[in-house]
Design a protein around this motif. Structure first.
Motif, PDB file in Angstrom:
ATOM      1  N   SER A 189       0.829  -1.211   0.000  1.00 35.38           N
ATOM      2  CA  SER A 189       0.000   0.000   0.000  1.00 35.38           C
ATOM      3  C   SER A 189       0.859   1.256   0.000  1.00 35.38           C
ATOM      4  CB  SER A 189      -0.931   0.008   1.219  1.00 35.38           C
ATOM      5  OG  SER A 189      -0.187   0.083   2.416  1.00 35.38           O
ATOM      6  N   LEU A 232      -4.067   0.268   5.836  1.00 39.92           N
ATOM      7  CA  LEU A 232      -5.290  -0.055   5.106  1.00 39.92           C
ATOM      8  C   LEU A 232      -6.490   0.054   6.029  1.00 39.92           C
ATOM      9  CD1 LEU A 232      -4.109  -3.188   3.067  1.00 39.92           C
ATOM     10  CD2 LEU A 232      -4.600  -0.905   2.143  1.00 39.92           C
ATOM     11  N   PHE A 273      -9.716  -0.203  -3.865  1.00 34.45           N
ATOM     12  CA  PHE A 273      -8.389   0.059  -3.292  1.00 34.45           C
ATOM     13  C   PHE A 273      -7.472   0.777  -4.281  1.00 34.45           C
ATOM     14  CE2 PHE A 273     -10.044  -3.315  -0.663  1.00 34.45           C
ATOM     15  CZ  PHE A 273      -9.549  -3.034   0.607  1.00 34.45           C
ATOM     16  N   GLU A 309      -5.418   3.324  -2.296  1.00 33.55           N
ATOM     17  CA  GLU A 309      -4.493   2.711  -1.328  1.00 33.55           C
ATOM     18  C   GLU A 309      -3.293   2.039  -1.996  1.00 33.55           C
ATOM     19  OE1 GLU A 309      -8.461   2.891   0.775  1.00 33.55           O
ATOM     20  OE2 GLU A 309      -7.701   2.580  -1.264  1.00 33.55           O
TER      21      GLU A 309
END
Length: 415
Positions: A137, A142, A281, A284
């Motif tokens: 990430s 996260l 995501f 991220e």
């Protein structure tokens, strides 16, 4: 085009062809083996969820009336009692005070205990897997709520936060920088260089070669092979490296994004993920906005399918035909659950067949016509034998090859 013209007449708009094109982006040329691997068997998914519901009930016993209410959330119709009776090896249904109740059978509880044991022994592996996700990430943290969408794909138990984090307090911590309950995040405290090795790099080291992607397309796919060779000619970029200096839209940025998705899929149990969930995501993991287009651009590495209205990406090299090459211990346990479920379904259908045979005899029908096996297609798109739908003739589950096929397509995503 005929459909497009028909829609044009109904909607009276020139944007219909664009609409059709948009949806066509989600599918690629079908691979029968990988389509089989991607098959999401609804029976297993429902039974797994029923298992979890029963385990959370007091004394691990649930009334069938209560389970009936849950059927709507499981996207099922019909009577829960009839469904449970189909799997006598998994669920024990009994009548008490004029009400039906259900609990898990002893073989089923044995598998539940085995699964818990595997989770305990796999705890260090799961901790490393969580650390690698955080290392991939952008900010090494996260969101817990969003990560819960992926927990089963990566093999994390429901209680992974309280099971893993306290034991590895030097590696992880929970943070909440905004103060909102939904903003709780898991943050990496300790970077582990030994974990910052991707699956591509590990395979290259094992072979003594430079890290590069592998292409799993047939040699007859000339143009895709040419595009793959051109893309693979650029140096491999590890997804664990800092990508801050990469220019968005450049070949280097694309190389890094492909490598990151490849690594994420490598960390999953079944080497596949929901594209919709993966797109949650983007920020991220620093993934491109047009994620689906990028995946479809590399058919030799990724296989993209829309099965049961679930858009999924699968890592081609993770499978040999329709078989998963490397099975995680958790997958092995889930395979056993599938075999137990299939055994119960076999017994259920056999009893129905004998009962129907007896009815025919009572009506004076001494012999039955030879059975010609036919296949039908159910509402989920799975090939199923008519015997399973009607239960009054042999074939299907009585055929060893048919049972083997069932095992091969039994597990799809996770639960």
């Amino acid at each position: 085009m005929a459909m497009a013209r028909e829609l044009y007449g109904i909607l009276g708009t020139k944007y219909v062809p664009l609409l059709i094109r948009r949806f066509s982006l989600w599918s690629t040329k079908k691979d029968p083996d990988l389509e089989s691997a991607l098959s999401r068997n609804k029976r297993w998914i429902v039974n797994s969820r029923l298992k979890n519901i029963i385990l959370r009930c007091p004394n691990q016993v649930a009334s069938v009336k209560f389970l009936q209410k849950k059927f709507k959330t499981l996207d099922l119709q019909g009577k829960a009692l009839n469904w449970l009776k189909k799997y006598p090896c998994c669920f024990h249904v009994y009548l008490e005070n004029d009400e039906y109740y259900c609990r898990l059978t002893k073989p089923m509880m044995t598998l539940v205990e085995e699964e818990e044991l595997v989770k305990d022994t796999q705890e260090p592996v799961l901790a490393d897997r969580l650390a690698k996700l955080l290392m991939l990430s952008v900010n090494q943290r996260l969101n817990v709520v969003k990560l819960n969408e992926f927990k089963r794909s990566f093999g994390f138990p429901d209680d992974y936060v309280i099971r893993i984090l306290p034991k590895y307090s030097d590696v992880f911590r929970l943070v909440n920088y905004s103060g909102r309950k939904s903003s709780m995040e898991i943050e990496l405290l300790l970077w582990k260089p030994e974990l910052a090795v991707s699956a591509v790099e590990a395979a290259a080291k094992k072979c003594g070669s430079e890290p590069s992607f592998s292409c799993s397309l047939p040699s007859t796919w000339t143009k895709p092979w040419e595009r793959f060779m051109e893309f693979n000619a650029f140096p491999y970029i590890s997804p664990y490296e800092d990508h801050g200096g990469l220019v968005e839209g450049s070949k280097e940025s694309e190389k890094r994004s492909v490598g990151l998705v490849h690594e994420l899929l490598s960390l999953t149990l079944w080497k596949k993920l929901s594209i919709v969930k993966l797109s949650h995501f983007k920020r991220e993991f620093g993934l491109p906005e047009k994620l689906n287009a990028m995946l479809l651009k590399h058919p030799g590495i990724f296989y993209v399918a829309n099965k049961y209205q679930v858009h999924t990406v699968i890592l081609r090299e993770g499978y040999n035909g329709s078989e998963l090459i490397q099975k995680d211990p958790l997958v092995v346990v889930k395979d056993k659950f599938g075999e137990l479920m299939q055994q119960g379904l076999y017994e259920y259908n056999h009893r129905r067949y004998l009962a129907n045979l007896e009815k025919k005899r009572e009506k004076g029908i001494e012999s039955l016509k030879p059975v010609v096996r036919k296949k039908d297609r159910n509402h989920d798109g799975d090939d199923v034998d008519e015997e399973e739908n009607h239960g009054d003739r042999p074939g299907g589950l009585f055929d060893p090859e048919e049972r083997k096929r069932f095992y091969q397509i039994l597990f799809s995503d996770t639960q």
